[in-house]
Structure formats: structure tokens, C-alpha cells
Motif scaffolding. Structure first.
Motif, PDB file in Angstrom:
ATOM      1  N   GLU A 154      -8.897   2.636  -4.523  1.00  0.00           N
ATOM      2  CA  GLU A 154      -9.065   2.228  -3.125  1.00  0.00           C
ATOM      3  C   GLU A 154      -7.842   2.607  -2.297  1.00  0.00           C
ATOM      4  OE1 GLU A 154      -9.043  -1.924  -0.548  1.00  0.00           O
ATOM      5  OE2 GLU A 154      -9.495  -1.994  -2.691  1.00  0.00           O
ATOM      6  N   LEU A 155      -6.651   2.376  -2.859  1.00  0.00           N
ATOM      7  CA  LEU A 155      -5.415   2.662  -2.130  1.00  0.00           C
ATOM      8  C   LEU A 155      -5.211   4.157  -1.931  1.00  0.00           C
ATOM      9  CD1 LEU A 155      -2.948   0.060  -3.678  1.00  0.00           C
ATOM     10  CD2 LEU A 155      -4.041   0.004  -1.427  1.00  0.00           C
ATOM     11  N   ALA A 156      -5.703   4.972  -2.845  1.00  0.00           N
ATOM     12  CA  ALA A 156      -5.603   6.426  -2.664  1.00  0.00           C
ATOM     13  C   ALA A 156      -6.371   6.859  -1.419  1.00  0.00           C
ATOM     14  CB  ALA A 156      -6.149   7.140  -3.897  1.00  0.00           C
ATOM     15  N   GLY A 157      -7.549   6.305  -1.226  1.00  0.00           N
ATOM     16  CA  GLY A 157      -8.326   6.618  -0.022  1.00  0.00           C
ATOM     17  C   GLY A 157      -7.653   6.122   1.235  1.00  0.00           C
ATOM     18  N   ARG A 158      -7.057   4.935   1.143  1.00  0.00           N
ATOM     19  CA  ARG A 158      -6.368   4.380   2.313  1.00  0.00           C
ATOM     20  C   ARG A 158      -5.155   5.222   2.669  1.00  0.00           C
ATOM     21  NH1 ARG A 158      -4.733  -1.911   2.454  1.00  0.00           N
ATOM     22  NH2 ARG A 158      -6.943  -2.020   1.902  1.00  0.00           N
ATOM     23  N   LEU A 159      -4.458   5.752   1.659  1.00  0.00           N
ATOM     24  CA  LEU A 159      -3.304   6.613   1.920  1.00  0.00           C
ATOM     25  C   LEU A 159      -3.716   7.820   2.754  1.00  0.00           C
ATOM     26  CD1 LEU A 159      -0.326   7.472   1.396  1.00  0.00           C
ATOM     27  CD2 LEU A 159      -1.148   8.599  -0.699  1.00  0.00           C
ATOM     28  N   ILE A 160      -4.828   8.438   2.410  1.00  0.00           N
ATOM     29  CA  ILE A 160      -5.284   9.602   3.159  1.00  0.00           C
ATOM     30  C   ILE A 160      -5.654   9.220   4.583  1.00  0.00           C
ATOM     31  CG2 ILE A 160      -7.003  11.435   3.285  1.00  0.00           C
ATOM     32  CD1 ILE A 160      -4.833  11.663   1.046  1.00  0.00           C
ATOM     33  N   THR A 161      -6.303   8.080   4.765  1.00  0.00           N
ATOM     34  CA  THR A 161      -6.638   7.612   6.112  1.00  0.00           C
ATOM     35  C   THR A 161      -5.383   7.439   6.956  1.00  0.00           C
ATOM     36  OG1 THR A 161      -8.635   6.488   5.344  1.00  0.00           O
ATOM     37  CG2 THR A 161      -7.695   5.738   7.433  1.00  0.00           C
ATOM     38  N   ASP A 162      -4.347   6.832   6.368  1.00  0.00           N
ATOM     39  CA  ASP A 162      -3.103   6.597   7.109  1.00  0.00           C
ATOM     40  C   ASP A 162      -2.367   7.902   7.392  1.00  0.00           C
ATOM     41  OD1 ASP A 162      -3.514   3.849   7.180  1.00  0.00           O
ATOM     42  OD2 ASP A 162      -2.467   3.515   5.285  1.00  0.00           O
ATOM     43  N   LEU A 163      -2.404   8.842   6.452  1.00  0.00           N
ATOM     44  CA  LEU A 163      -1.744  10.128   6.674  1.00  0.00           C
ATOM     45  C   LEU A 163      -2.496  10.969   7.701  1.00  0.00           C
ATOM     46  CD1 LEU A 163      -0.607  11.081   3.053  1.00  0.00           C
ATOM     47  CD2 LEU A 163       0.829  10.299   4.950  1.00  0.00           C
ATOM     48  N   THR A 200       0.844  -1.195   0.000  1.00  0.00           N
ATOM     49  CA  THR A 200       0.000   0.000   0.000  1.00  0.00           C
ATOM     50  C   THR A 200       0.881   1.249   0.000  1.00  0.00           C
ATOM     51  OG1 THR A 200      -0.099   0.049   2.436  1.00  0.00           O
ATOM     52  CG2 THR A 200      -1.809  -1.225   1.290  1.00  0.00           C
ATOM     53  N   GLY A 201       0.267   2.398  -0.163  1.00  0.00           N
ATOM     54  CA  GLY A 201       0.995   3.654  -0.008  1.00  0.00           C
ATOM     55  C   GLY A 201       1.439   4.291  -1.307  1.00  0.00           C
ATOM     56  N   TRP A 202       2.257   5.319  -1.136  1.00  0.00           N
ATOM     57  CA  TRP A 202       2.701   6.133  -2.266  1.00  0.00           C
ATOM     58  C   TRP A 202       3.363   5.311  -3.373  1.00  0.00           C
ATOM     59  CZ3 TRP A 202       3.963   9.675   2.153  1.00  0.00           C
ATOM     60  CH2 TRP A 202       3.267  10.897   2.087  1.00  0.00           C
ATOM     61  N   HIS A 203       4.291   4.445  -3.012  1.00  0.00           N
ATOM     62  CA  HIS A 203       5.084   3.785  -4.051  1.00  0.00           C
ATOM     63  C   HIS A 203       4.282   2.752  -4.838  1.00  0.00           C
ATOM     64  CE1 HIS A 203       8.611   5.977  -2.997  1.00  0.00           C
ATOM     65  NE2 HIS A 203       8.594   5.543  -1.748  1.00  0.00           N
ATOM     66  N   ARG A 204       3.281   2.173  -4.215  1.00  0.00           N
ATOM     67  CA  ARG A 204       2.384   1.286  -4.970  1.00  0.00           C
ATOM     68  C   ARG A 204       1.658   2.088  -6.044  1.00  0.00           C
ATOM     69  NH1 ARG A 204      -0.806  -0.422  -7.769  1.00  0.00           N
ATOM     70  NH2 ARG A 204      -2.202  -2.232  -7.584  1.00  0.00           N
ATOM     71  N   LEU A 205       1.214   3.293  -5.696  1.00  0.00           N
ATOM     72  CA  LEU A 205       0.535   4.156  -6.654  1.00  0.00           C
ATOM     73  C   LEU A 205       1.523   4.714  -7.678  1.00  0.00           C
ATOM     74  CD1 LEU A 205      -1.802   5.952  -4.107  1.00  0.00           C
ATOM     75  CD2 LEU A 205      -2.491   4.294  -5.851  1.00  0.00           C
ATOM     76  N   GLU A 206       2.730   4.991  -7.242  1.00  0.00           N
ATOM     77  CA  GLU A 206       3.769   5.455  -8.173  1.00  0.00           C
ATOM     78  C   GLU A 206       3.976   4.446  -9.294  1.00  0.00           C
ATOM     79  OE1 GLU A 206       8.617   6.145  -8.283  1.00  0.00           O
ATOM     80  OE2 GLU A 206       7.638   5.120  -6.613  1.00  0.00           O
ATOM     81  N   LYS A 207       4.056   3.178  -8.942  1.00  0.00           N
ATOM     82  CA  LYS A 207       4.253   2.140  -9.952  1.00  0.00           C
ATOM     83  C   LYS A 207       3.098   2.125 -10.951  1.00  0.00           C
ATOM     84  CE  LYS A 207       5.093  -2.791 -10.616  1.00  0.00           C
ATOM     85  NZ  LYS A 207       5.224  -4.119  -9.973  1.00  0.00           N
ATOM     86  N   ALA A 208       1.869   2.225 -10.457  1.00  0.00           N
ATOM     87  CA  ALA A 208       0.711   2.214 -11.347  1.00  0.00           C
ATOM     88  C   ALA A 208       0.735   3.405 -12.305  1.00  0.00           C
ATOM     89  CB  ALA A 208      -0.578   2.228 -10.524  1.00  0.00           C
ATOM     90  N   LEU A 209       1.128   4.561 -11.786  1.00  0.00           N
ATOM     91  CA  LEU A 209       1.080   5.774 -12.593  1.00  0.00           C
ATOM     92  C   LEU A 209       2.165   5.822 -13.661  1.00  0.00           C
ATOM     93  CD1 LEU A 209       0.342   8.329  -9.741  1.00  0.00           C
ATOM     94  CD2 LEU A 209      -1.217   7.687 -11.594  1.00  0.00           C
ATOM     95  N   TRP A 210       3.374   5.396 -13.323  1.00  0.00           N
ATOM     96  CA  TRP A 210       4.484   5.538 -14.262  1.00  0.00           C
ATOM     97  C   TRP A 210       4.812   4.246 -15.024  1.00  0.00           C
ATOM     98  CZ3 TRP A 210       4.276   9.121 -10.346  1.00  0.00           C
ATOM     99  CH2 TRP A 210       4.535  10.460 -10.702  1.00  0.00           C
ATOM    100  N   GLN A 211       4.797   3.124 -14.357  1.00  0.00           N
ATOM    101  CA  GLN A 211       5.126   1.889 -15.068  1.00  0.00           C
ATOM    102  C   GLN A 211       3.913   1.335 -15.821  1.00  0.00           C
ATOM    103  OE1 GLN A 211       7.874  -1.296 -13.632  1.00  0.00           O
ATOM    104  NE2 GLN A 211       6.009  -2.534 -13.512  1.00  0.00           N
ATOM    105  N   ASP A 212       2.771   1.271 -15.133  1.00  0.00           N
ATOM    106  CA  ASP A 212       1.578   0.715 -15.767  1.00  0.00           C
ATOM    107  C   ASP A 212       0.846   1.753 -16.609  1.00  0.00           C
ATOM    108  OD1 ASP A 212       2.272  -1.533 -14.313  1.00  0.00           O
ATOM    109  OD2 ASP A 212       0.853  -1.094 -12.683  1.00  0.00           O
ATOM    110  N   GLY A 213       0.937   3.003 -16.201  1.00  0.00           N
ATOM    111  CA  GLY A 213       0.287   4.070 -16.952  1.00  0.00           C
ATOM    112  C   GLY A 213      -1.215   4.050 -16.897  1.00  0.00           C
ATOM    113  N   LYS A 214      -1.768   3.442 -15.855  1.00  0.00           N
ATOM    114  CA  LYS A 214      -3.227   3.384 -15.751  1.00  0.00           C
ATOM    115  C   LYS A 214      -3.650   3.287 -14.294  1.00  0.00           C
ATOM    116  CE  LYS A 214      -3.267  -1.639 -16.464  1.00  0.00           C
ATOM    117  NZ  LYS A 214      -3.762  -2.748 -17.301  1.00  0.00           N
ATOM    118  N   ILE A 215      -4.905   3.642 -14.058  1.00  0.00           N
ATOM    119  CA  ILE A 215      -5.485   3.629 -12.716  1.00  0.00           C
ATOM    120  C   ILE A 215      -6.706   2.714 -12.727  1.00  0.00           C
ATOM    121  CG2 ILE A 215      -6.622   4.999 -10.930  1.00  0.00           C
ATOM    122  CD1 ILE A 215      -5.000   7.419 -11.976  1.00  0.00           C
TER     123      ILE A 215
END
Length: 383
Positions: free
Chosen positions: A240-249, A219-234
């Protein structure tokens, strides 16, 4: 975030069980004084010179006799971090000074900087408080306010990032990603001191513990980083993980006000931030998909410099030569970093994949030149 993130909150085990499994043993009494605890680490043992020491300032004299890079932690019983020293190479020695109240603690060695580690229960005895220069009380108060401000400022930036992810807007999310991390990177040692928050929001895939599944446990920033730059899709998982990131922060933001902060934890935290740069940012491993490493790099340096600036009045009285050296080293590193952005106020740094090998070495050399004297700051503020 260090190369292999330690999940301290899940590492609780009894000393007896650890001793049976890993050979954790106790040496005879040390000869360096009541407040010095010798810690000898190998690949499968963690020996301490004493299990009781006076409350106040304690110094861990660490020697790594193993074949792996190790970390050593002084922990509260609930696994919050009092202090740590990472990246202790084979055959090397380190000293780290901490301020402790009377009570129970644990010393943990982490061979390879992974896993549960090898632990010893130790105790600080006596009820006396540490005699402290009033300037240091002011430094602690100012740093606590700084940490809270960084958390407060991070949340709206992280929310902007999360909203872009939840909207499926890849380009907007990419643009918001690095700014959302600046406050966290400036104060990361405080976040890490809680033990359980950092693995949720800032772990890299290779920092997952053995047995954790990247598909479900990352979970967290780097999981989303991989999706955005390597996979290029959301996809749905990323939203779901974006919401969880905010909860944890939000959890982090609420808890920073109760963090254990002392002059020595500030000084040691500054050194930890330089270690973060050396092991993750200079190598390009931290932001391996986005290549925004220099943003994190600068934020780490700013956080370290803030702690130093607050402690400088006392350190300057006790060790003027050290302060002179640190001023010089911080200035040199900041000048070097400024070459990779359009102006001194911008966080629009050069993409790190465009920084050549020779320039990376130049940055690494400047970090190492600062890290060595910075490792002596804690001792200087308690002289």
C-alpha cells in the motif's frame, strides 16, 4: 533529509497564541541597516529586531543563545519556505541572504529542529522589484529546468521500485531503492520548500512529530527501507505504501514547476544540501538499514554543485576569491567520494557500514571545509 524532519504544513498557528505559549517577543529596532533583520533564538523564544523591512534582498543575522541546536526559517504565509538555515549550534551565529517580494512572511525558530517552532509575523514593504543581473535570470531558468528534469527522471525509477515492492520481490526492490532517490536528493531543498511533500516521502522514524504513530503515520522511502533490510519481508502495508509513494512523488513532479526560485534560494539550497550530508549521510543515520548513504551523499553534492555552477559567472565577478576556494573544495570532495565507487559514472558506491571511522571523519572534514565558503555564496551573488 535532516535528522528531525519538520512538518511545516501542520504548524500553522497565530503569532499571538505562540507568544503566549513560548514567549516569542520582538526586540527594538536593529542597527545593522534596513535590510538586516536580527534573529535571536533561545530554547523558548524567537526575537526579531524588526517586523518590517524593505522588499528585495533581506539578510537574517541569526544568533542562537539557547542550549539546543536550532533552525531558522523565513516562510510564506502558507508555510512554503523562502529560505532556511539549519544546524545552528548553541552560542553560534549565522547569516543568510534571501530575496523577497513585498508581502507578509513569518520568521520561525525551531529549537532542537523539531515541532511547530516559535514564530513572528513580519512584512516586506514596497513594490519595487529586485534589480538583477540578466545572467542570474538565466541561472534561475536553467535551474528550474534542471529541477523539473530531475523530477521527471525520478518518477520512472520510483515506479520500478514500487512495482518490485508490490510484487513482493525483496531483492529487486532493494536493487531499485537507491537509484529511485537520486533525483530527489539532488533537488531536495525545492521539494522541502513546499512543506507538505517531504514529510510524506522522506521522513525517518525519529523525524516523526510528537504524537504520530509509526504504525500508521510513517510513510515514504524510509518506511519501506526498514521493511526491506531490517524485516526482510514485504506485507500488505508495504505494498500500500509503495503506491502512496508514487502518488506523492507525482504530486511533487507536478508542483516543482511552480516553485519559488531565486538566485539566493539556489545558493542557500546548495548550502542546505551540504547540511543534509553533514547531519544525515556522514553519520550513517539517513540510510541506517540499507547503508546506501554514499549514493545520497553524491546526489546531494551534485545538486549543490549544479546550483553553484549556474551562479558561478556572477559570483566570480563579485568575489573571485570565494569562487576559487569553492572550485577547490568541490574538487577535493568529489575526488574523495570517487574512492568509494568503481568509476566516475557509477552509482554503485561502497556500503556505508563498511566505511571506517577514520574515513568517515575524512569525509566529514571535506564536507565542513566546503560548507563554510558555500554559506557565503548567496551574499556573493547579490553584491
Amino acid at each position: 533529509m535532516r535528522p528531525a524532519r519538520l512538518s511545516l504544513a501542520t504548524a500553522v498557528a497565530t503569532v499571538a497564541a505562540l507568544a503566549a505559549v513560548t514567549g516569542c517577543t520582538e526586540k527594538g529596532g536593529g542597527s545593522d541597516g534596513d535590510r538586516v533583520v536580527g534573529v535571536t533564538a533561545t530554547d523558548d523564544t524567537c526575537e526579531v529586531s524588526k517586523k518590517e523591512f524593505p522588499a528585495g534582498h533581506v539578510e537574517l543575522a541569526i544568533e542562537n543563545k539557547g542550549s539546543k541546536v536550532t533552525e531558522v526559517y523565513l516562510l510564506f504565509p502558507d508555510d512554503r519556505v523562502v529560505t532556511e538555515r539549519e544546524n545552528i549550534g548553541p552560542g553560534t551565529k549565522q547569516r543568510v541572504t534571501a530575496e523577497v517580494k513585498a508581502g507578509d512572511y513569518r520568521i520561525a525558530c525551531k529549537p532542537g529542529m523539531r515541532g511547530k517552532g516559535i514564530r513572528q509575523d513580519v512584512k516586506a514593504t514596497g513594490g519595487k522589484t529586485v534589480a538583477r543581473d540578466p545572467k542570474l535570470d538565466g541561472a534561475v531558468a536553467a535551474y528550474r529546468a534542471y529541477v523539473q528534469a530531475q523530477a521527471d527522471e525520478t518518477l520512472p525509477k520510483a515506479q520500478a521500485f514500487a512495482k518490485a515492492v508490490e510484487a513482493g520481490d525483496v531483492e529487486a526492490a532493494r536493487k531499485a531503492y537507491a537509484p529511485s532517490r537520486i533525483g530527489w536528493e539532488r533537488t531536495e531543498p525545492v521539494a522541502e520548500s513546499f512543506g507538505d511533500i517531504d514529510p510524506k516521502v522522506d521522513v525517518r522514524e525519529d523525524g516523526l512529530e510528537d504524537g504520530q504513530d509509526p504504525a500508521t503515520d510513517w510513510t515514504g522511502w524510509h518506511r519501506l527501507e526498514k521493511a526491506l533490510w531490517q524485516d526482510g519481508k514485504i506485507g500488505g502495508r508495504e505494498k500500500e505504501l509503495a503506491g502512496r509513494l508514487i502518488t506523492d512523488l507525482e504530486d511533487w513532479r507536478k508542483r516543482v514547476g511552480s516553485a519559488e526560485i531565486t538566485p539566493t534560494s539556489m545558493a542557500n539550497g546548495a548550502k542546505e544540501l551540504l547540511d543534509e550530508v553533514a547531519t544525515g549521510k556522514v553519520t550513517g543515520e539517513e540510510e541506517r538499514y540499507s547503508h546506501t548513504d554514499l549514493v545520497d551523499f553524491k546526489a546531494n553534492v551534485e545538486g549543490a554543485e549544479k546550483s553553484y555552477a549556474l551562479l558561478k559567472p556572477v559570483a566570480g565577478q563579485n568575489d573571485p576569491a570565494l569562487v576559487k576556494d569553492l572550485d577547490k573544495r568541490f574538487a577535493a570532495l568529489n575526488t574523495l567520494l570517487d574512492q568509494y565507487r568503481p568509476d566516475a559514472t557509477s552509482y554503485d558506491f561502497t556500503s556505508y557500514d563498511k566505511v571506517g571511522k577514520a574515513n568517515r571523519k575524512e569525509l566529514s572534514d571535506a564536507v565542513n571545509a566546503l560548507a563554510e565558503p558555500l554559506s557565503r555564496l548567496a551574499a556573493a551573488v547579490v553584491k
